[in-house]
Design a protein around this motif. Sequence first.
Motif, PDB file in Angstrom:
ATOM      1  N   ALA A 172      57.763  15.156  -9.498  1.00 19.15           N
ATOM      2  CA  ALA A 172      57.317  16.470  -9.987  1.00 19.15           C
ATOM      3  C   ALA A 172      56.215  16.342 -11.037  1.00 19.15           C
ATOM      4  N   VAL A 198      64.412  23.457  -5.701  1.00 20.46           N
ATOM      5  CA  VAL A 198      63.820  24.614  -6.399  1.00 20.46           C
ATOM      6  C   VAL A 198      64.929  25.463  -7.020  1.00 20.46           C
ATOM      7  N   ARG A 199      64.532  26.207  -8.040  1.00 16.28           N
ATOM      8  CA  ARG A 199      65.441  27.193  -8.631  1.00 16.28           C
ATOM      9  C   ARG A 199      64.877  28.569  -8.309  1.00 16.28           C
ATOM     10  N   ARG A 200      65.698  29.361  -7.645  1.00 18.04           N
ATOM     11  CA  ARG A 200      65.276  30.721  -7.277  1.00 18.04           C
ATOM     12  C   ARG A 200      65.877  31.695  -8.289  1.00 18.04           C
ATOM     13  N   PHE A 201      65.051  32.635  -8.693  1.00 18.56           N
ATOM     14  CA  PHE A 201      65.479  33.562  -9.733  1.00 18.56           C
ATOM     15  C   PHE A 201      65.804  34.949  -9.189  1.00 18.56           C
ATOM     16  N   ASP A 252      59.612  28.833  -2.564  1.00 21.92           N
ATOM     17  CA  ASP A 252      60.074  30.096  -3.114  1.00 21.92           C
ATOM     18  C   ASP A 252      60.931  29.806  -4.345  1.00 21.92           C
ATOM     19  N   GLY A 253      60.293  29.642  -5.487  1.00 20.17           N
ATOM     20  CA  GLY A 253      61.026  29.369  -6.716  1.00 20.17           C
ATOM     21  C   GLY A 253      60.307  28.314  -7.542  1.00 20.17           C
ATOM     22  N   ALA A 254      60.947  27.903  -8.623  1.00 19.49           N
ATOM     23  CA  ALA A 254      60.357  26.906  -9.522  1.00 19.49           C
ATOM     24  C   ALA A 254      60.785  25.498  -9.076  1.00 19.49           C
ATOM     25  N   VAL A 255      59.799  24.620  -9.024  1.00 17.12           N
ATOM     26  CA  VAL A 255      60.076  23.251  -8.566  1.00 17.12           C
ATOM     27  C   VAL A 255      60.776  22.468  -9.682  1.00 17.12           C
ATOM     28  N   LEU A 256      61.966  21.988  -9.387  1.00 19.35           N
ATOM     29  CA  LEU A 256      62.687  21.144 -10.346  1.00 19.35           C
ATOM     30  C   LEU A 256      62.485  19.661 -10.019  1.00 19.35           C
ATOM     31  N   LYS A 299      49.880  23.807  -6.315  1.00 19.68           N
ATOM     32  CA  LYS A 299      50.865  24.805  -5.886  1.00 19.68           C
ATOM     33  C   LYS A 299      51.534  24.329  -4.601  1.00 19.68           C
TER      34      LYS A 299
END
Lengths: 222, 197
Positions: free
Chosen positions: A137, A194-197, A148-152, A144
Amino acid sequence: MGETLDRVREVLKRLFFGRAQVRGSFFPPERREFIHAMPRRALVWHTLDREVRVLGARAYGKGSGRGGEVFGVPLGGSVPVHGEKVGPFSPSVVGVPLLVPSEGVRRAAWETWNPWTVRRGSKTLLDRIPQRRRNGARFLRGRKLPVDGAVLAIFEAVVQKSVQRSVLDKGSGELLLWLRPEGGVPMGGLLVLVRRFQGSGQGLAWQWIKKDRGGGGFSARS
Amino acid sequence: MSGLGSKKTDRSSGGGRGDSLGYLWVDDARDVFRGAALVTDFRGIPKDFRYSDPISPSRLERVLYGGALEVYLREEIILTNLLAAVEFPPGLWICSARELLRPLRSLGGVPAVLLQESSHDPLDFAGEVRPFGDETTFLVQLSELAAPLRLDVTREDLPRVGDLVALLGRAAETMDVKEPFGRIVKALQAIDEEARG
């Protein structure tokens, strides 16, 4: 014999300064046979000579490795020799084959030729050991990803079709992969955590990303 | 019976030698010498794995062999025997220590490289090669999401550095090209544990 008696007579005469006169035969005729039979060689005891012999035997025995009994003086047991055997490091040095045709013989050969024969690897052993992928990461550098979400976490060079089992090692942050040995070598892809919010799928999710061959870009796969 | 000099080659299990990488690892930690060779395909799947038993030279052997002991054990004993035992020869040997590079190149029969981590910033694109230090050392960016690796080759292989990097780049699309060294160490640890019961 006569000369000898004359010499004896002369010696006695000198001893007694001529005052004793010896006449006739020195020994009476009846004892002549007995005297003639007496041994003419006297026993001589060589004490010094014996000591020299013993010393010589000891020196000879130690220096030459021959036994002291040569001189009639046994030295006892063998001389202790110290040290250890220095052998070659491997039987292969002298050309002993390291490989044998069957697994059973090979195993026997290990035990016989140990140490330092080369062993054949156990496939089951390596099957148990997973491959590891590091989290890449921090190398995204602002690029980019179609996720769909933040890359952990992002793991590169993962062949999706080959993955049998995968585990995220939370301690090291590495992805552990057990791969199926079958199959060819298809294109590897990216596996992203990913973390989806928002939406129904809130929370952590895994997402595969296809890597475009040759272009260096990424496209979402699932 | 096959032995030294009668190496069997098994290509029936998929792929030729060009589609495989060989990893050669030798360690002499705590005065115990041991080595292993692992050949994998481009997914990192093991094709051949050989390892030597640990060698612990005695104090007397250390004195008698002197400074030649390490080279003798590393090259004459471990490296030679491992290479003779491998039945699936790879297209490229990768070693973990500089002192193995030259003997591996001469004994292995195929190009050999030394691949090491670097703390250098990533290069501009995957596949980029930059000279680094002396004539035979390069920085190579094999994958996009990792630091570049330091690549050392022998002078003999200098003209084909481009081909070697291309081969490593193809492998890096489906595997981490340095990762098998870690598996070798873990495999030997597992073997030791099994031996101890």
